[in-house]
Scaffold this motif. Structure first.
Motif, mmCIF file in Angstrom:
data_model
loop_
_atom_site.group_PDB
_atom_site.id
_atom_site.type_symbol
_atom_site.label_atom_id
_atom_site.label_comp_id
_atom_site.label_asym_id
_atom_site.label_seq_id
_atom_site.Cartn_x
_atom_site.Cartn_y
_atom_site.Cartn_z
ATOM 1 N N GLU A 94 -13.232 5.279 10.530
ATOM 2 C CA GLU A 94 -11.995 4.849 9.891
ATOM 3 C C GLU A 94 -11.649 3.443 10.379
ATOM 4 N N ILE A 95 -11.201 2.616 9.473
ATOM 5 C CA ILE A 95 -10.750 1.269 9.833
ATOM 6 C C ILE A 95 -9.256 1.193 9.524
ATOM 7 N N VAL A 96 -8.469 0.811 10.522
ATOM 8 C CA VAL A 96 -7.025 0.673 10.336
ATOM 9 C C VAL A 96 -6.666 -0.779 10.584
ATOM 10 N N ARG A 97 -6.068 -1.454 9.598
ATOM 11 C CA ARG A 97 -5.677 -2.846 9.746
ATOM 12 C C ARG A 97 -4.207 -2.929 10.151
#
Length: 99
Positions: A94-97
């Motif tokens: 998962e990528i969270v910005r």
């Protein structure tokens, strides 16, 4: 008391079936049968094999751990070629910005 090997009873029965007049030298209540391949020997053999394998693996693990700890305590003196050969796989789930 007479002690016979465990395969003798089958031999006597086979010979009687083929017409041979044969019998044991002792009465049924005075004879015992001895098995050469009892469970005690089999279990002991398997137990020794497992214990030996576990002991060997345990010793190998302890030596490898001690070796790696000694190498890591030496710090940057470790040769670069060994570090370059390490294969690393990274999986990003998962990528969270954030701002």
């Amino acid at each position: 008391m007479a002690v016979y090997r465990d395969d003798v009873a089958g031999l006597i029965k086979t010979l009687r079936h083929r017409g041979v007049n044969i019998d044991f030298a002792y009465a049924r209540e005075d004879r015992r049968y001895l098995s050469e391949y009892g469970a005690t020997e089999v279990v002991a053999t398997i137990g020794i094999a497992v214990a030996t394998t576990l002991t060997t693996d345990l010793v190998k693990s302890i030596v490898l751990t001690a070796w790696q700890r000694a190498r890591s305590s030496l710090g940057p003196s470790c040769p670069d070629d060994e570090v370059n050969e390490a294969h690393v796989t990274v999986k990003i789930a998962e990528i969270v910005r954030t701002e």
